[in-house]
Design an enzyme around this catalytic site. Sequence first.
Site, PDB file in Angstrom:
ATOM      1  N   ASP A  27      29.331  14.520 -15.640  1.00  0.00           N
ATOM      2  CA  ASP A  27      29.172  13.448 -14.648  1.00  0.00           C
ATOM      3  C   ASP A  27      28.948  14.135 -13.301  1.00  0.00           C
ATOM      4  O   ASP A  27      28.415  15.250 -13.240  1.00  0.00           O
ATOM      5  CB  ASP A  27      30.472  12.603 -14.663  1.00  0.00           C
ATOM      6  CG  ASP A  27      30.275  11.175 -14.182  1.00  0.00           C
ATOM      7  OD1 ASP A  27      30.132  10.982 -12.953  1.00  0.00           O
ATOM      8  OD2 ASP A  27      30.256  10.245 -15.016  1.00  0.00           O
TER       9      ASP A  27
ATOM     10  N   HIS B  10      32.125   9.046  -8.667  1.00  0.00           N
ATOM     11  CA  HIS B  10      31.814   8.475  -9.986  1.00  0.00           C
ATOM     12  C   HIS B  10      32.591   9.175 -11.098  1.00  0.00           C
ATOM     13  O   HIS B  10      33.239   8.537 -11.933  1.00  0.00           O
ATOM     14  CB  HIS B  10      30.299   8.579 -10.200  1.00  0.00           C
ATOM     15  CG  HIS B  10      29.759   7.808 -11.358  1.00  0.00           C
ATOM     16  ND1 HIS B  10      29.700   8.332 -12.640  1.00  0.00           N
ATOM     17  CD2 HIS B  10      29.218   6.568 -11.444  1.00  0.00           C
ATOM     18  CE1 HIS B  10      29.136   7.439 -13.447  1.00  0.00           C
ATOM     19  NE2 HIS B  10      28.839   6.356 -12.754  1.00  0.00           N
TER      20      HIS B  10
ATOM     21  N   SER C  90      29.427   2.429 -16.634  1.00  0.00           N
ATOM     22  CA  SER C  90      30.046   3.738 -16.377  1.00  0.00           C
ATOM     23  C   SER C  90      31.557   3.649 -16.351  1.00  0.00           C
ATOM     24  O   SER C  90      32.244   4.661 -16.551  1.00  0.00           O
ATOM     25  CB  SER C  90      29.592   4.294 -15.023  1.00  0.00           C
ATOM     26  OG  SER C  90      28.276   4.718 -15.073  1.00  0.00           O
TER      27      SER C  90
END
Length: 342
Positions: free
Chosen positions: A61, A118, A282
């Site tokens: 990621d 994220h 996600s």
Amino acid sequence: HIYLHYGENGIDDIALPPLGPDNFESINTDAVANIDINIEDAWKTYSETENKRTVTVAIIDTGIDTTHSDLKDSIWVNEDEIPGDSIDNDGNGYVDDVNGWNFVSNSNEICTGEEDSHGTHGAGTIAAAWNNGGIAGITDSTHVKLMVLKALGGSEGKGSPESVIEAIKYAEANGADICNLSFGSSNCTPEFEAAIRDSKMLFVVAAGNGNQYQIGYDIDKSPVYPASLPYDNVITVGNLLFNGHLDESSNYGATSVDLAAPGTYILSTIPGDSYAYMSGTSMAAPMVTGAAALIYSARTDLSLQDIKTAILSTVHKLAPLKGKTATGGMLDVSAAIKWTKN
Ligand code: CA
Ligand code: CA
């Protein structure tokens, strides 16, 4: 490039998927009873299990803030590497890779700041500490450790297929069991497909967050990679809204999308010892990654392939998911951890 599942869908880029709705004020937050992953009951079963195995989860990621107080005890440590001596002590080709690697800058700097929100958010959902305030992750950080593999970055969360392939190979070579992939691309190279197909890891993949207007589409017809890859070691996850329907932005596919898990308005960790709400597939994929890790830790009788079967065969069926997902259901961690192999 590959994109994280926020931002636009790249033509020839892999990327984080566009995050789902970010104007939370406009969301109807009327939750429906029993639309949950049944985690408390699963934790009870887990706590009653004596023999647990250590599980390593690779998160490919952005980077992850490994200093976050809710994450610092959940991070994988490469025991064969001596930090900070500029020597590749374990001879794996990476110098001072103590917690993972940054495949964007080819360095051991795995948190570069705000652009790593994220990955840090997904990490918290999977394995934030249970008893220190803040939030609780799905798995127990005593037995599950997160390998930090930064392959995406910048404000748009971009990366290259080559970086992701290298990260997949690193993960497997260094002992990861389960791999979270919350990104996608409309293109796929044979090398990228092969890296996933030929891996022994179980991959949990975000289905993606729709088109440029954040309207989900059928990824059986318009494939997104790796979400649409048909391999036995891939679980693809859609974003379930708290009312029991797929979020409008979530991609779907009666073949490609295996199940749904909560992904909208999810509170988790972000860099700087902070917390934030984020939405999208996600955020849904790490729910399933965390569940897979929890179950694999407790069920030492099961293989990774069994874990996939356990999760998919015990979903909580919901009418709105029929025809949109292969199982027609949402994650039920309690049912999955109690699954009986025939
Ligand atoms: Ca090394
Ligand atoms: Ca070293």
